[in-house]
Design an enzyme around this catalytic site. Structure first.
Site, PDB file in Angstrom:
ATOM      1  N   HIS A  64       1.132  -1.496  -0.054  1.00 13.40           N
ATOM      2  CA  HIS A  64       0.176   0.041  -0.126  1.00 13.40           C
ATOM      3  C   HIS A  64       0.847   1.364  -0.110  1.00 13.40           C
ATOM      4  CE1 HIS A  64      -3.139  -2.799   1.078  1.00 13.40           C
ATOM      5  NE2 HIS A  64      -2.650  -3.037   2.091  1.00 13.40           N
ATOM      6  N   HIS A  94       5.961   6.933   6.283  1.00 12.44           N
ATOM      7  CA  HIS A  94       5.602   6.483   4.873  1.00 12.44           C
ATOM      8  C   HIS A  94       5.031   7.562   4.249  1.00 12.44           C
ATOM      9  CE1 HIS A  94       2.072   6.249   7.384  1.00 12.44           C
ATOM     10  NE2 HIS A  94       1.605   6.539   6.235  1.00 12.44           N
ATOM     11  N   HIS A  96       2.043   8.886   1.115  1.00 12.74           N
ATOM     12  CA  HIS A  96       1.010   8.805  -0.041  1.00 12.74           C
ATOM     13  C   HIS A  96       1.155   9.586  -1.148  1.00 12.74           C
ATOM     14  CE1 HIS A  96      -1.288   6.670   3.210  1.00 12.74           C
ATOM     15  NE2 HIS A  96      -0.812   7.671   4.196  1.00 12.74           N
ATOM     16  N   GLU A 106      -3.503  13.509   1.131  1.00  9.84           N
ATOM     17  CA  GLU A 106      -4.273  12.816   1.729  1.00  9.84           C
ATOM     18  C   GLU A 106      -5.391  14.112   2.454  1.00  9.84           C
ATOM     19  OE1 GLU A 106      -3.378   9.349   4.217  1.00  9.84           O
ATOM     20  OE2 GLU A 106      -4.477   8.641   2.313  1.00  9.84           O
ATOM     21  N   HIS A 119       3.923  10.659   6.048  1.00 15.88           N
ATOM     22  CA  HIS A 119       3.326  10.559   7.364  1.00 15.88           C
ATOM     23  C   HIS A 119       4.460   9.860   8.588  1.00 15.88           C
ATOM     24  CE1 HIS A 119      -0.929  10.530   5.692  1.00 15.88           C
ATOM     25  NE2 HIS A 119      -0.434  11.514   5.993  1.00 15.88           N
ATOM     26  N   THR A 199      -5.280   6.528   8.090  1.00 14.00           N
ATOM     27  CA  THR A 199      -6.069   6.845   6.831  1.00 14.00           C
ATOM     28  C   THR A 199      -6.455   5.574   5.765  1.00 14.00           C
ATOM     29  OG1 THR A 199      -4.030   7.430   5.531  1.00 14.00           O
ATOM     30  CG2 THR A 199      -5.443   9.201   6.810  1.00 14.00           C
TER      31      THR A 199
HETATM   32  C1  LIG Z   1       0.010   3.418  10.899  1.00 17.12           C
HETATM   33  C2  LIG Z   1      -0.447   4.058   9.828  1.00 17.12           C
HETATM   34  C3  LIG Z   1      -0.818   4.997   9.662  1.00 17.12           C
HETATM   35  C4  LIG Z   1      -1.233   5.694   8.622  1.00 17.12           C
HETATM   36  S1  LIG Z   1      -1.535   7.277   8.140  1.00 17.12           S
HETATM   37  C5  LIG Z   1      -0.930   4.806   7.195  1.00 17.12           C
HETATM   38  O1  LIG Z   1      -1.471   5.327   6.149  1.00 17.12           O
HETATM   39  C6  LIG Z   1      -0.684   3.594   7.562  1.00 17.12           C
HETATM   40  O2  LIG Z   1      -0.551   3.154   8.923  1.00 17.12           O
HETATM   41 ZN   LIG Z   2      -0.413   7.362   5.953  1.00 21.38          ZN
END
Ligand SMILES: Cc1cc(=S)c(O)co1
Ligand SMILES: [Zn+2]
Length: 261
Positions: A64, A94, A96, A106, A119, A199
């Site tokens: 993801h 990580h 997005h 996001e 994040h 999220t």
């Molecule tokens: C723990 C965690 C927080 C976010 S915001 C994410 O996208 C995945 O995992």
């Molecule tokens: Zn995130």
């Protein structure tokens, strides 16, 4: 099975509620931040991230996103201050992002989205024994959100983008030592803060969000390297590029968004 959620037409954010009813909860993230509608709270002090003793361990592709994990066995790297009443330990960060030429943040600001969003996930090790326990507890997590806009090359992001070819496939992980994420912070730590959620599924409503107002600049070329990542595994025939891995803004449901000075 429960864990086949994603960002596609068949398994994307609008369908997550079927497996994860929390998706329709009262404190979901992300949200649209409307600066002139929020309250400036003079009691909100500065946030103080202290990552100088941090120990990054590895970088991995979970299908993801791509995440850098840290050793969180003690308080060597924490964030404190601002809306937080305890120090929160850095666990992972990580990203997005969008597709080529599309924005993929996001959170949005007055309806505008950025190219990407970083994040940094922290957990309250004073009140909870494990990250897993904190992740399901109200305000057990604090996530520092940083917007990425396209512009010049980011001087330090290449350390991460140069490692992405090692974790091309879902489920891959490789050593990633000695990275201090303070090099990814913008010059100003002014922020907005509100109570929200993860999220991504399981969408736990356990997050104190701290979103920095000032974006960092990265080049389109650096961003394009994230899109080379695959959300599919090495053994799968189908190769699906990892992009547009963002959840759209969720209803505010009466929550207050506060602003630091
Ligand atoms: C723990 C965690 C927080 C976010 S915001 C994410 O996208 C995945 O995992
Ligand atoms: Zn995130």
């Amino acid at each position: 099975s429960g864990n086949n959620w994603g960002y596609g037409k068949e398994n994307g954010p609008s369908l997550w509620h079927k497996q994860y009813p929390t998706a329709k909860g009262s404190r979901q993230s992300p949200i649209d931040i409307v600066p002139h509608q929020l309250s400036h709270d003079p009691s909100l002090g500065p946030i103080v991230p202290n990552y100088d003793q941090c120990t990054s361990l590895n970088i991995s592709n979970n299908g993801h996103s791509v995440a850098v994990e840290f050793d969180d066995s003690d308080d060597r790297s924490v964030i404190r201050g601002g809306p937080l009443d305890n120090p929160y330990r850095l666990k992972q960060f990580h990203f997005h992002w969008g597709g080529k030429g599309c924005h993929g943040s996001e959170h949005t600001v007055a309806g505008n989205s950025y190219a990407s969003e970083l994040h940094l996930v922290h957990w309250n090790a004073v009140k909870y024994k494990t990250y897993e326990e904190a992740a399901t507890a109200p305000n057990g997590l604090a996530v520092l959100g940083i917007f990425l806009q396209t512009g010049d090359d980011h001087r330090w992001l290449h350390t991460i983008t140069d490692a992405l070819y090692m974790v091309k496939f879902k489920g891959s992980v490789t050593d990633f030592k000695g990275f201090n994420p303070k090099c990814l912070l913008p010059s100003s730590l002014h922020y907005w803060t509100y109570l929200g959620s993860l999220t991504t599924p399981p969408l736990h409503e356990s997050v104190i969000w701290i979103i920095l107002k000032e974006p960092i600049s990265v080049s389109e070329r650096q961003l394009s390297k994230f899109r080379m990542l695959l959300s599919t595994g090495e053994e799968e025939d189908q190769r699906i590029h990892m992009e547009n891995n963002f959840r759209p803004p969720q209803p505010l449901k009466g929550r207050r968004v506060r602003s630091s000075v």
